[in-house]
Scaffold this active site. Structure first.
Site, PDB file in Angstrom:
ATOM      1  N   THR A  87       0.848  -1.173   0.000  1.00 54.20           N
ATOM      2  CA  THR A  87       0.000   0.000   0.000  1.00 54.20           C
ATOM      3  C   THR A  87       0.893   1.234   0.000  1.00 54.20           C
ATOM      4  OG1 THR A  87      -1.488   1.349   1.382  1.00 54.20           O
ATOM      5  CG2 THR A  87      -0.165  -0.283   2.508  1.00 54.20           C
ATOM      6  N   CYS A 200      -0.911   4.715  -5.898  1.00 51.28           N
ATOM      7  CA  CYS A 200      -1.818   3.823  -5.179  1.00 51.28           C
ATOM      8  C   CYS A 200      -1.650   2.459  -5.822  1.00 51.28           C
ATOM      9  CB  CYS A 200      -3.267   4.307  -5.286  1.00 51.28           C
ATOM     10  SG  CYS A 200      -4.469   3.121  -4.648  1.00 51.28           S
TER      11      CYS A 200
END
Length: 239
Positions: A87, A200
C-alpha cells in the site's frame, strides 16, 4: 549448492486487490529469473482493511501505526528476511513499522523515486488517495531524492480518492473512471509534471503506460516488487 532466495514478507490486505497483485507479480518476477516451477518464497500477513480504512477515515494514525507495526512483527516472526507493505497510503506510518523490525523494510517511494531520477525527471505528478496526495510524508520522501511533486486540485483529489475507495479496492473497473483519470493526468502535465506516479497500488488496474504513451508513468507496485525481488535474489544463483 544453490543459495536460496531470501524470504519476502508482504504486509497486505490494504486492499485484497493490491495484495493479489503483489503476490502475482512477485511470483512472476522470480520465475522470470529462476525459470522452471520456481516462485517467490513469501510470507504474507493480510490485515483487515476495514480496520485500516477506519483509522484513515478517523485520522487515527497512531492507532494505525501500532496496528501495522504489530502485523509487520508477525512477518519477521514467521521467517521473513525483508518486508514490504502493499500500500502507498499506509507508508505514512512507515517509520513506526521500520522501528518494529530488525529485518530491512523496503519503502515504496525509494525505488519509485530512483526510477524517476533515472529517467532524468525532477517533477512528477502524483495520483493516489487523499492521504498520499495531501500528506507531507509522500512529497517529503520524494524531496529527499531531489524530486518535486505536483498533485491535482482539490476537486480532482476527491475524484481520484473516491474512485480508489469506492471502485478499485473492490476490483471495480469503470471506463468513465479511466477517462476521468486520464483527464487528471493531462491536467498534471499541463501544470508542469514531466511524468506521473501511480501512487496507489490499485491504480495500475485502471490506467497504464499504454493509455498515455507520451507521459512516463511510474507504477509504484511494479517498482516496489522489482526492488523486493532484487533483494531476495541478491547472492542467490539460479538453478
Amino acid at each position: 549448492m544453490t543459495e536460496q532466495p531470501l524470504t519476502v514478507g508482504v504486509l497486505g490486505g490494504m486492499s485484497s486487490e493490491s495484495t493479489r497483485e503483489y503476490y502475482r507479480l512477485l511470483d512472476e518476477r522470480i520465475n522470470d529469473v529462476r525459470g522452471g516451477h520456481h516462485a517467490a518464497d513469501l510470507v504474507i500477513r493480510s490485515v483487515d482493511f476495514g480496520e485500516v480504512e477506519r483509522f484513515i477515515r478517523e485520522d487515527r494514525w497512531e492507532a494505525a501505526a501500532d496496528f501495522l507495526a504489530a502485523a509487520a512483527a508477525d512477518l519477521e516472526a514467521a521467517g521473513a528476511d525483508l518486508a514490504i507493505m502493499a500500500t502507498n497510503t499506509m507508508h505514512r506510518v512507515a517509520a513506526d513499522i521500520d522501528a518494529a523490525l530488525s529485518i530491512p523494510f523496503v519503502h515504496i517511494v525509494d525505488p519509485t523515486a530512483e526510477a524517476v531520477a533515472a529517467a532524468d525527471i525532477d517533477t512528477v505528478g502524483v495520483l493516489g488517495t487523499a492521504a498520499v496526495m495531501e500528506g507531507e510524508f509522500y512529497a517529503d520522501r520524494f524531496a529527499d531524492h531531489g524530486i518535486e511533486v505536483v498533485v491535482p486540485d482539490a476537486e480532482d483529489r476527491c475524484l481520484v480518492d473516491d474512485v480508489i475507495f469506492e471502485e478499485l479496492t473492490s476490483g471495480v473497473i469503470r471506463e468513465e473512471s479511466r477517462a476521468a483519470y486520464l483527464r487528471v493526468i493531462d491536467d498534471l502535465v499541463a501544470d508542469g509534471a514531466e511524468g506521473v506516479v501511480l501512487g496507489c497500488t490499485e491504480i495500475d488496474l485502471l490506467v497504464d503506460q499504454a493509455d498515455r504513451p507520451s507521459v512516463p508513468m511510474f507504477d509504484t507496485t511494479a517498482l516496489h516488487v522489482e526492488r523486493a525481488v532484487e533483494m531476495s535474489l541478491r547472492g542467490a544463483s539460479s538453478e
